[in-house]
Design a protein around this motif. Structure first.
Motif, PDB file in Angstrom:
ATOM      1  N   HIS A  18       3.148   4.713   8.731  1.00  0.00           N
ATOM      2  CA  HIS A  18       2.268   3.739   9.262  1.00  0.00           C
ATOM      3  C   HIS A  18       0.831   4.146   9.482  1.00  0.00           C
ATOM      4  O   HIS A  18       0.460   5.320   9.782  1.00  0.00           O
ATOM      5  CB  HIS A  18       2.672   3.289  10.809  1.00  0.00           C
ATOM      6  CG  HIS A  18       3.934   2.813  11.012  1.00  0.00           C
ATOM      7  ND1 HIS A  18       4.442   1.753  10.705  1.00  0.00           N
ATOM      8  CD2 HIS A  18       5.056   3.779  11.392  1.00  0.00           C
ATOM      9  CE1 HIS A  18       5.838   1.636  10.986  1.00  0.00           C
ATOM     10  NE2 HIS A  18       6.241   2.872  11.309  1.00  0.00           N
ATOM     11  N   VAL A  21      -0.769   1.116  14.281  1.00  0.00           N
ATOM     12  CA  VAL A  21       0.243   0.380  15.131  1.00  0.00           C
ATOM     13  C   VAL A  21      -0.522   0.072  16.259  1.00  0.00           C
ATOM     14  O   VAL A  21      -0.886   0.688  17.215  1.00  0.00           O
ATOM     15  CB  VAL A  21       1.485   1.157  15.329  1.00  0.00           C
ATOM     16  CG1 VAL A  21       2.256   0.261  16.125  1.00  0.00           C
ATOM     17  CG2 VAL A  21       2.333   1.403  14.212  1.00  0.00           C
ATOM     18  N   THR A  62       4.742  -1.038   8.518  1.00  0.00           N
ATOM     19  CA  THR A  62       4.412  -1.630   9.615  1.00  0.00           C
ATOM     20  C   THR A  62       4.732  -3.088   9.679  1.00  0.00           C
ATOM     21  O   THR A  62       4.249  -3.830   8.729  1.00  0.00           O
ATOM     22  CB  THR A  62       2.775  -1.434  10.017  1.00  0.00           C
ATOM     23  OG1 THR A  62       2.307  -0.233   9.828  1.00  0.00           O
ATOM     24  CG2 THR A  62       2.628  -2.077  11.479  1.00  0.00           C
ATOM     25  N   ARG A  68       0.355  -4.867  11.884  1.00  0.00           N
ATOM     26  CA  ARG A  68      -0.109  -4.435  10.656  1.00  0.00           C
ATOM     27  C   ARG A  68      -1.511  -5.205  10.299  1.00  0.00           C
ATOM     28  O   ARG A  68      -1.548  -6.272  10.634  1.00  0.00           O
ATOM     29  CB  ARG A  68       1.042  -4.904   9.444  1.00  0.00           C
ATOM     30  CG  ARG A  68       0.622  -4.634   8.265  1.00  0.00           C
ATOM     31  CD  ARG A  68       1.365  -5.783   7.140  1.00  0.00           C
ATOM     32  NE  ARG A  68       1.007  -7.150   7.339  1.00  0.00           N
ATOM     33  CZ  ARG A  68       1.648  -8.165   7.084  1.00  0.00           C
ATOM     34  NH1 ARG A  68       2.733  -8.003   6.407  1.00  0.00           N
ATOM     35  NH2 ARG A  68       1.137  -9.509   7.454  1.00  0.00           N
ATOM     36  N   SER A 250       1.433   7.814  12.424  1.00  0.00           N
ATOM     37  CA  SER A 250       0.456   6.868  12.187  1.00  0.00           C
ATOM     38  C   SER A 250      -0.611   7.597  12.684  1.00  0.00           C
ATOM     39  O   SER A 250      -0.877   8.746  13.134  1.00  0.00           O
ATOM     40  CB  SER A 250       0.635   5.663  13.027  1.00  0.00           C
ATOM     41  OG  SER A 250       0.921   6.279  14.582  1.00  0.00           O
TER      42      SER A 250
END
Length: 309
Positions: A18, A21, A62, A68, A250
């Motif tokens: 990701h 998030v 995501t 997203r 992420s």
């Protein structure tokens, strides 16, 4: 995200990551909740670092309701040249607006993002994301899996999932997909690397799915040494053609304070597979050919494989 590419151009691919998030409602109500400029700068630096390590492609899994933001993903791709693949799909958490809609109605949103584009851009989703977690496959989650399966069958786009190994929900996901006519070979059952239960993992593999050994660096769930040992054992048993590697990392996640993440999971980053896991796999007897299968060949075949629907 910047347009179609040939599967032979994918190269070394991280299959479950990701960039951002973060709750979209909080971002909407509180400007500055996410510092977008810093995020793009940080993410671009991470992508450049990955490219130096030979990584060519990253799949951003995501979901729509995980925050997203395709604008940010596109900007990072434009700045770095990293090949980023975006997902469409719904996360497992129950949301009131979803309750009254059936699987067919929900799937139409996913199909639109695959055929027309995401958030008003010409970026089309290249993969479907769905999830079950600590509650297992609840009736609500089953509906979301069915919506994912319908979108998959109507578009041909493959599926990647989020699971909780404590309830072995990967098998339950396969059951739902099989009932919906999905080719299980076009499904990555995610977060299988959280488990050392070889019997459970082989039960998924024998049904044809790929397993995601994709939370490397989250030692709080399972230490790297044990994750590596499990991957190595499965390679010894001949399953290297049905595993992919990643981190589920992420650049910004609003689920935890950044300081807490740094203290509890200091190795949770995009570089851990390249810097730590792959050398450890080699030391455990995993061949370069097997490593290439998990990082290059399996992602390519996954996106190339065509279903018969």
């Amino acid at each position: 995200v910047l347009g179609p590419i040939e599967t032979r151009e994918l190269g070394f691919t991280l299959m479950h990551e990701h960039i951002l998030v973060a709750n979209r409602a909080m971002r909407h109500c509180f400007p500055g909740y996410v510092d977008e400029r810093k995020l793009i700068r940080d993410a671009s630096g991470e992508m450049d670092s990955l490219k130096q390590r030979g990584v060519s492609t990253m799949v951003d899994l995501t979901a729509i309701n995980l925050g997203r933001d395709i604008r940010i993903i596109r900007k990072v791709a434009e700045k770095t040249g990293m090949q980023l693949i975006a997902a469409t799909g719904f996360y497992w958490t129950e949301e009131p607006w979803m309750d009254a809609w059936d699987a067919e109605a929900l799937s139409e949103y996913l199909i639109r993002e695959i055929r027309e584009g995401i958030e008003g851009t010409d970026t089309r989703a290249g993969i479907l994301k769905c999830a079950t977690d600590r509650l297992g496959v609840t009736p609500f989650n089953e509906k979301l899996l069915q919506a994912t399966a319908r979108a998959h069958r109507l578009t041909g786009v493959p599926i990647s999932t989020h699971t909780d190994v404590s309830n072995q929900s990967g098998l339950a996901q396969q059951d739902v997909f099989e009932e919906c006519g999905v080719d299980l070979g076009r499904v990555v059952i995610g977060h299988c690397g959280d488990s050392e239960d070889i019997s459970y993992l082989e039960s998924i593999l024998k049904r044809g799915s790929i397993i995601g050994m994709d939370r490397n660096g989250i030692d709080l769930i399972l230490p790297t040494k044990q994750r590596v040992a499990t991957i190595a054992e499965l390679c010894r048993r001949g399953w290297e053609n049905q595993m992919v590697l990643s981190h589920d990392a992420s650049c910004f996640i609003d689920w935890f304070p950044k300081q807490l993440v740094e203290q509890t999971v200091p190795d949770w980053n995009y570089r851990h597979v390249s810097d730590v896991v792959i050398p450890a796999l080699r030391e455990s007897g995993v061949s370069d050919e097997q490593i290439r299968s998990m990082t290059v060949d399996n992602p390519r075949r996954f996106f190339e494989r065509q279903g018969t629907y």
